[in-house]
Enzyme design. Sequence first.
Site, PDB file in Angstrom:
ATOM      1  N   ARG A  96      67.587  64.144  87.064  1.00  0.00           N
ATOM      2  CA  ARG A  96      67.096  65.479  86.734  1.00  0.00           C
ATOM      3  C   ARG A  96      67.931  66.518  87.469  1.00  0.00           C
ATOM      4  O   ARG A  96      68.357  66.308  88.595  1.00  0.00           O
ATOM      5  CB  ARG A  96      65.636  65.625  87.166  1.00  0.00           C
ATOM      6  CG  ARG A  96      64.643  65.305  86.084  1.00  0.00           C
ATOM      7  CD  ARG A  96      63.238  65.631  86.499  1.00  0.00           C
ATOM      8  NE  ARG A  96      62.861  64.955  87.720  1.00  0.00           N
ATOM      9  CZ  ARG A  96      62.789  65.528  88.905  1.00  0.00           C
ATOM     10  NH1 ARG A  96      63.048  66.817  89.047  1.00  0.00           N
ATOM     11  NH2 ARG A  96      62.432  64.824  89.966  1.00  0.00           N
ATOM     12  N   TYR A 235      69.495  62.671  79.783  1.00  0.00           N
ATOM     13  CA  TYR A 235      68.870  61.804  80.784  1.00  0.00           C
ATOM     14  C   TYR A 235      67.425  62.172  81.090  1.00  0.00           C
ATOM     15  O   TYR A 235      67.137  63.307  81.477  1.00  0.00           O
ATOM     16  CB  TYR A 235      69.674  61.830  82.090  1.00  0.00           C
ATOM     17  CG  TYR A 235      69.370  60.617  82.924  1.00  0.00           C
ATOM     18  CD1 TYR A 235      70.111  59.454  82.770  1.00  0.00           C
ATOM     19  CD2 TYR A 235      68.287  60.597  83.794  1.00  0.00           C
ATOM     20  CE1 TYR A 235      69.800  58.319  83.494  1.00  0.00           C
ATOM     21  CE2 TYR A 235      67.967  59.463  84.506  1.00  0.00           C
ATOM     22  CZ  TYR A 235      68.731  58.327  84.351  1.00  0.00           C
ATOM     23  OH  TYR A 235      68.411  57.203  85.056  1.00  0.00           O
ATOM     24  N   LYS A 244      58.386  65.924  81.889  1.00  0.00           N
ATOM     25  CA  LYS A 244      58.240  66.929  82.957  1.00  0.00           C
ATOM     26  C   LYS A 244      58.157  68.348  82.400  1.00  0.00           C
ATOM     27  O   LYS A 244      57.392  69.171  82.903  1.00  0.00           O
ATOM     28  CB  LYS A 244      59.401  66.831  83.931  1.00  0.00           C
ATOM     29  CG  LYS A 244      59.686  65.430  84.450  1.00  0.00           C
ATOM     30  CD  LYS A 244      58.552  64.879  85.260  1.00  0.00           C
ATOM     31  CE  LYS A 244      59.004  63.598  85.957  1.00  0.00           C
ATOM     32  NZ  LYS A 244      57.956  63.004  86.756  1.00  0.00           N
ATOM     33  N   HIS A 264      51.439  65.708  88.862  1.00  0.00           N
ATOM     34  CA  HIS A 264      52.438  64.644  89.002  1.00  0.00           C
ATOM     35  C   HIS A 264      51.783  63.468  89.731  1.00  0.00           C
ATOM     36  O   HIS A 264      52.032  63.234  90.900  1.00  0.00           O
ATOM     37  CB  HIS A 264      53.616  65.217  89.803  1.00  0.00           C
ATOM     38  CG  HIS A 264      54.843  64.374  89.767  1.00  0.00           C
ATOM     39  ND1 HIS A 264      55.819  64.435  90.735  1.00  0.00           N
ATOM     40  CD2 HIS A 264      55.274  63.461  88.878  1.00  0.00           C
ATOM     41  CE1 HIS A 264      56.788  63.595  90.441  1.00  0.00           C
ATOM     42  NE2 HIS A 264      56.480  62.980  89.320  1.00  0.00           N
ATOM     43  N   SER A 286      59.024  62.174  92.983  1.00  0.00           N
ATOM     44  CA  SER A 286      59.778  61.210  92.188  1.00  0.00           C
ATOM     45  C   SER A 286      60.412  60.156  93.091  1.00  0.00           C
ATOM     46  O   SER A 286      60.919  60.488  94.172  1.00  0.00           O
ATOM     47  CB  SER A 286      60.885  61.922  91.413  1.00  0.00           C
ATOM     48  OG  SER A 286      60.342  62.868  90.539  1.00  0.00           O
ATOM     49  N   CYS A 288      59.148  57.717  94.875  1.00  0.00           N
ATOM     50  CA  CYS A 288      58.472  57.371  96.134  1.00  0.00           C
ATOM     51  C   CYS A 288      57.473  56.241  95.922  1.00  0.00           C
ATOM     52  O   CYS A 288      56.529  56.084  96.701  1.00  0.00           O
ATOM     53  CB  CYS A 288      57.771  58.583  96.722  1.00  0.00           C
ATOM     54  SG  CYS A 288      58.886  59.754  97.480  1.00  0.00           S
ATOM     55  N   THR A 291      55.222  54.101  90.601  1.00  0.00           N
ATOM     56  CA  THR A 291      55.103  52.993  89.647  1.00  0.00           C
ATOM     57  C   THR A 291      54.663  51.722  90.367  1.00  0.00           C
ATOM     58  O   THR A 291      53.811  50.980  89.873  1.00  0.00           O
ATOM     59  CB  THR A 291      56.435  52.789  88.894  1.00  0.00           C
ATOM     60  OG1 THR A 291      56.822  54.048  88.329  1.00  0.00           O
ATOM     61  CG2 THR A 291      56.298  51.761  87.790  1.00  0.00           C
ATOM     62  N   ASP A 311      52.799  58.326  86.359  1.00  0.00           N
ATOM     63  CA  ASP A 311      53.605  59.521  86.659  1.00  0.00           C
ATOM     64  C   ASP A 311      52.866  60.846  86.481  1.00  0.00           C
ATOM     65  O   ASP A 311      53.044  61.750  87.281  1.00  0.00           O
ATOM     66  CB  ASP A 311      54.864  59.517  85.782  1.00  0.00           C
ATOM     67  CG  ASP A 311      55.928  60.489  86.266  1.00  0.00           C
ATOM     68  OD1 ASP A 311      56.102  60.618  87.490  1.00  0.00           O
ATOM     69  OD2 ASP A 311      56.580  61.130  85.419  1.00  0.00           O
ATOM     70  N   ARG A 403      66.881  53.344  85.392  1.00  0.00           N
ATOM     71  CA  ARG A 403      65.498  53.395  84.892  1.00  0.00           C
ATOM     72  C   ARG A 403      65.222  52.311  83.858  1.00  0.00           C
ATOM     73  O   ARG A 403      66.130  51.807  83.205  1.00  0.00           O
ATOM     74  CB  ARG A 403      65.255  54.764  84.238  1.00  0.00           C
ATOM     75  CG  ARG A 403      65.388  55.954  85.182  1.00  0.00           C
ATOM     76  CD  ARG A 403      64.115  56.202  85.918  1.00  0.00           C
ATOM     77  NE  ARG A 403      64.250  57.217  86.961  1.00  0.00           N
ATOM     78  CZ  ARG A 403      63.218  57.881  87.464  1.00  0.00           C
ATOM     79  NH1 ARG A 403      61.985  57.660  87.021  1.00  0.00           N
ATOM     80  NH2 ARG A 403      63.396  58.757  88.423  1.00  0.00           N
ATOM     81  N   PHE A 530      53.618  48.170  99.628  1.00  0.00           N
ATOM     82  CA  PHE A 530      53.376  47.415  98.393  1.00  0.00           C
ATOM     83  C   PHE A 530      51.945  46.880  98.339  1.00  0.00           C
ATOM     84  O   PHE A 530      50.998  47.653  98.489  1.00  0.00           O
ATOM     85  CB  PHE A 530      54.450  46.329  98.222  1.00  0.00           C
ATOM     86  CG  PHE A 530      55.840  46.920  98.229  1.00  0.00           C
ATOM     87  CD1 PHE A 530      56.277  47.694  97.161  1.00  0.00           C
ATOM     88  CD2 PHE A 530      56.684  46.758  99.317  1.00  0.00           C
ATOM     89  CE1 PHE A 530      57.545  48.281  97.164  1.00  0.00           C
ATOM     90  CE2 PHE A 530      57.948  47.343  99.341  1.00  0.00           C
ATOM     91  CZ  PHE A 530      58.369  48.103  98.253  1.00  0.00           C
TER      92      PHE A 530
END
Length: 625
Positions: A96, A235, A244, A264, A286, A288, A291, A311, A403, A530
């Site tokens: 981005r 992209y 976004k 977000h 973004s 961090c 997902t 997201d 990605r 995790f």
Amino acid sequence: MTLIDRPALATTTDSETEVGATAARADRSYPAEVSTWVDGLVEHLQPAAVHWVDGSTRERHDLLQLLVTNGTIEQLNPDLRPYSFLARSAESDVARLESRTFICTDDPADAGPTNNWREPAAMRAELDEVFRGSMRGRTMYVVPFAMGPIGSPMARFGVQVTDSPYVVVSIGTMTRMGDAALAAIARGASWVPAVHSVGAPLAPGETDVPWPCNDTKYIVQFPATREIWSYGSAYGGNAILAKKAYALRIASVMARDEGWLAEHMLLIKVTPPSGRSYHLAAAFPSACGKTNMAMMTPNLPGWKIETIGDDIAWLWIGSDGRLRAINPEAGFFGVAPGTGVRTNPTAVDALWGNTIFTNVARTDDGDVWWEGLSDDAPAHLTDWRGESWTPGSGTTAAHPNARFTVSARQCPSIADDWDDPAGVVIDAIIFGGRRASNVPLVVEARDWDHGVFMGATIASEQTAAAEGTVGELRRDPFAMLPFAGYNMADYFGHWLDFGRRLRRSARVPRVFQVNWFRKGADGSFLWPGFGDNARVLEWMIGRLDGTRTAVDTPIGSLPAAGALNVEGLDLDADALTELFRVDPEAFLHEVDDIESFFATFGDRMPSELSRQLDLLRTRLQAELG
Ligand code: SAT
Ligand code: MN
């Protein structure tokens, strides 16, 4: 709304039909408003053909074949990765572009100091020039889409035109794309127009490049007219404008005006052994680990975590007075590096097939690889630039912002209520960032307003998701710094106001702040992260049902001794102490930094947040004695 039959305007050429584009069909009705808009764009952008996207699997297949023919993507080995593709972007088009993202409002103060502001008329004149003839030699795809389940009170619609078939297939995964969305618009739903061009017109006979784009880039939002214009990049968030640009920047403005929140945030459903489920929303910048958290396999026996979104979340107060949320998207555009069998086995499973990978490495047998997929790299790869690569070569095989694009339905941990039109009831909100020092593993806010203060003061180290120096600390309030479509101070005010409305109607969700990324003196992470992050969620849920204790500190409530379950973790007492250490001296420096950050908003800053800052300073000073 009046409908016109589209065939008179059908401009799909014969060569188009050869590669599978469907000519406008007589049995489809095209909303006049959309058609008129498209006609104007055809005149200005001068595409060679127009293709109205219906969203069918046949169409997707044809587009993928076209992309293979063009060299934009290559098909992976179908035995190893069925019906999956690898795209390699131009080296200049990998993330981005925040420096080229603009918010155009009459008054610069309405965009605020965190956005790049441009005067609307001047920007329109500039874009007019840039877009003139920009689709020459290419097909203009007209892409109707819905954000949110069609039929939900929260569903919102849009139509993007684009000259990139790669972008069309990406929108196809990330949204509900095609005829169903067009039909809703035809029935009268309002829609956001989004214009996208890669800015690489083709002269007659000119051969195309695999990843057409332009060195000059624009991602422009006009909040007043709810319009998006994007130029020069294919992209991710630069080009999939539903994401976004719409679901955050434009939607945040809609949300301000209509009394909801566009955030977000990931959404998860957590079910402890007791069987009662909780829904949590969590905001992180973004790259961090949103997902990973959304698909977490909990390291706690009997616990289940299911995915609703990774997201973006739209939150509103339902007719029952409860805070509800939907995931407006339909797929995941996740960061590949760091997504691995150990860190996120669920994502790895989700990517078994039907996936488009961008800027990952290719194995010699036609599969994909990236740093972190497995502990050891294969002996030989083709890297994201298309060059031969061996371990130890000094470069990464995959781009750090490589990605995967995959449908949410393909995620093994997807929750049964992930696309419930009524949304899910939110029990807690979490704010997080990437902080090597200072910020404890978890803190509970004293109340909603203190939670808003926490959200407003989140700072995070820069990742590879956008251009800039990786690792540099920046304030990223609500993880919305690049995504708020209006003055961030007004946005803080909207959150405070939303809390007042929530207090009147129902139970107010609790707010927490987390930091998985604190480091010890030796520079290594203190917390395993995790699946063990589930332990932090366990404590939070214990706070909700009153079974876990906390101690009050100047910055909020921390788990009381023994309240966080660390059983079975290889975590020594020093590390645990360090994870929760609140250094009043260091925090007073934070306070000064926050004060100067708040000062950038001048008198737009809500007084409640300045009050929260004063209270924090007083509490920290009292600690120092
Ligand atoms: O490129 S995107 O904006 O879609 C992803 C991200 O930065 O979060
Ligand atoms: Mn994101």
